[in-house]
Write an enzyme that holds these catalytic residues in place. Structure first.
Site, PDB file in Angstrom:
ATOM      1  N   LYS A   1      22.040  13.984   8.766  1.00  0.00           N
ATOM      2  CA  LYS A   1      20.702  14.074   8.444  1.00  0.00           C
ATOM      3  C   LYS A   1      19.748  14.053   9.457  1.00  0.00           C
ATOM      4  CE  LYS A   1      20.973   8.810   8.456  1.00  0.00           C
ATOM      5  NZ  LYS A   1      21.432   7.868   7.540  1.00  0.00           N
TER       6      LYS A   1
ATOM      7  N   TYR B   1      -3.842   7.340  32.568  1.00  0.00           N
ATOM      8  CA  TYR B   1      -4.916   6.803  31.599  1.00  0.00           C
ATOM      9  C   TYR B   1      -5.225   5.166  31.720  1.00  0.00           C
ATOM     10  CZ  TYR B   1      -5.288  10.930  28.732  1.00  0.00           C
ATOM     11  OH  TYR B   1      -5.644  12.350  28.136  1.00  0.00           O
TER      12      TYR B   1
HETATM   13  C1  LIG Z   1      22.614   7.161   8.201  1.00  0.00           C
HETATM   14  C2  LIG Z   1      23.580   6.738   7.146  1.00  0.00           C
HETATM   15  C3  LIG Z   1      25.034   6.700   7.546  1.00  0.00           C
HETATM   16  C4  LIG Z   1      25.361   6.981   9.075  1.00  0.00           C
HETATM   17  O1  LIG Z   1      25.039   5.688   9.848  1.00  0.00           O
HETATM   18  P1  LIG Z   1      25.342   5.401  11.348  1.00  0.00           P
HETATM   19  O2  LIG Z   1      24.905   3.885  11.649  1.00  0.00           O
HETATM   20  O3  LIG Z   1      24.372   6.574  11.863  1.00  0.00           O
HETATM   21  O4  LIG Z   1      26.726   5.784  11.560  1.00  0.00           O
HETATM   22  C5  LIG Z   1      25.725   6.281   6.581  1.00  0.00           C
HETATM   23  N1  LIG Z   1      25.637   6.137   5.365  1.00  0.00           N
HETATM   24  C6  LIG Z   1      24.159   5.626   4.986  1.00  0.00           C
HETATM   25  C7  LIG Z   1      23.987   5.522   3.692  1.00  0.00           C
HETATM   26  C8  LIG Z   1      23.108   6.336   5.835  1.00  0.00           C
HETATM   27  O5  LIG Z   1      21.977   6.198   5.449  1.00  0.00           O
END
Ligand SMILES: *Cc1c(COP(=O)(O)O)cnc(C)c1O
Length: 345
Positions: free
Chosen positions: A33, A242
């Protein structure tokens, strides 16, 4: 050229997936994702598919549609957010599999696409996504007749092996899924490291693939090199950046580097982080600007063409700690302006 270079080591990515895969008996999927945790869903997912990953997880149907273009037909593409209004065409035409989170979503799915496969996401205690135990109990008998592809839940504290919440969620998940006969999934990266009790039929690691904690043995995947735009000598009493965020007490040699908070160099890193010239650390001085940072290179004998922000010397979790965040945020904040190079794969 005033763009940093972000190099993504696809061989390291694949080795991290293989290492996590070797820890589990069941199938190891991949969570890609948010554009493959900011590293580029195309090259990342293609490399993982070539390495043998057959199931992928993304957050939204739109991400799933992009991933289908990348992977072609074949690999399973699962959607954590389930079936939202407007998703039906993408789900049908691109063979996406929503993880159904609620009775509303179930109705939406069955009305629009009665034949299309789906899984269930259950809430075992995190209270973010998934059916609550009572909701699930009411639906369970009807729903299982429809043969879900997967029943999954997510752990709230899997990065902390000492947390009592892990075992508590596992118990709830057991109770909710025992005897269903459907394939089950509970573990992301942290859950894999908690041990075989948490693995079930399929694991869905994300961060560990990309080199982040809690997978402390992960190989680094992201390398970031920032060009020096300009170098100047600063006299005692002169300030840098800044708000006069840094004032020199002695004569200093200051390099201005081409990356700032718009590129994911989080502003909280001002005065805290370091960049590297080989093994030599050079501290950030003054505030992080939108497009630039200032670095003290007084102790270097040469003027470097570029300096390393992410590399063997320091990984995403070092920066994360200095910025009071987590490696996930450092990776997904990396901006669009870098020249991206993919090695290996
Ligand atoms: C993002 C996510 C994962 C992966 O998690 P990691 O900690 O990056 O391994 C797995 N399951 C769900 C439901 C997630 O939202």
């Amino acid at each position: 050229m005033a763009n940093g270079t972000l190099t993504i080591d696809l061989d390291a990515l694949v080795q991290n997936w293989r290492a996590l895969d070797a820890m589990t008996a069941g199938e190891t999927a991949a969570t890609v994702k948010a554009d493959g945790y900011g590293l580029g869903i195309g090259p990342v997912a293609r490399a993982l598919a070539r390495a043998g990953a057959r199931s992928f997880f993304v957050a939204t149907a739109e991400e799933g549609a992009e991933l289908r273009q990348v992977l072609g037909p074949g690999p399973a593409i699962n959607i954590y957010s389930g079936h939202m209004p407007g998703d039906a065409d993408m789900i049908r035409d691109l063979s996406l599999v929503p993880m159904i989170n609620s009775i509303d979503q179930l109705q939406r799915h069955l009305e629009a696409l009665p034949q299309a496969p789906f899984g269930f996401q259950l809430d075992s205690g995190m209270n973010r996504l998934g059916m609550e135990p009572a909701e699930w109990a009411a639906l369970r008998e009807i729903d299982l007749g429809r043969e879900p592809t997967l029943i999954m839940s997510h752990l709230a504290c899997s990065d902390d092996p000492g947390a009592a919440m892990n075992a508590a969620q596992r118990r709830v998940f057991e109770e909710m899924t025992a005897g269903t006969g459907a394939p089950r999934s509970l573990a992301a990266t942290g859950g894999i490291l908690l041990g075989p009790d948490y693995h079930y039929d399929l694991t869905r690691p994300g961060i560990g693939l990309y080199g982040g904690l809690p997978f402390s043995e992960a190989l680094p995947v992201a390398y970031l090199e920032l060009p020096v735009i300009q170098v100047r000598d600063v006299e005692p009493g002169e300030s840098v950046g800044y708000g006069m965020g840094y004032v020199a007490r002695q004569p200093r040699r200051i390099a201005t580097l081409a990356a700032g908070y718009a590129d994911g160099v989080i502003r909280l890193l001002s005065g805290k982080a370091q960049v590297y010239f080989g093994q030599r650390a050079c501290p950030l001085v003054g505030r992080v600007s939108m497009d630039m940072i200032g670095v003290d290179i007084s102790h270097l004998s040469d003027t470097p063409a570029s300096l390393t922000l992410l590399g063997r010397q320091q990984g995403v979790d070092v920066l994360a700690e200095q910025a009071q965040t987590i490696g996930y945020e450092i990776l997904t904040a990396l901006g669009r302006r870098y020249n991206r190079r993919y090695s290996g794969g």
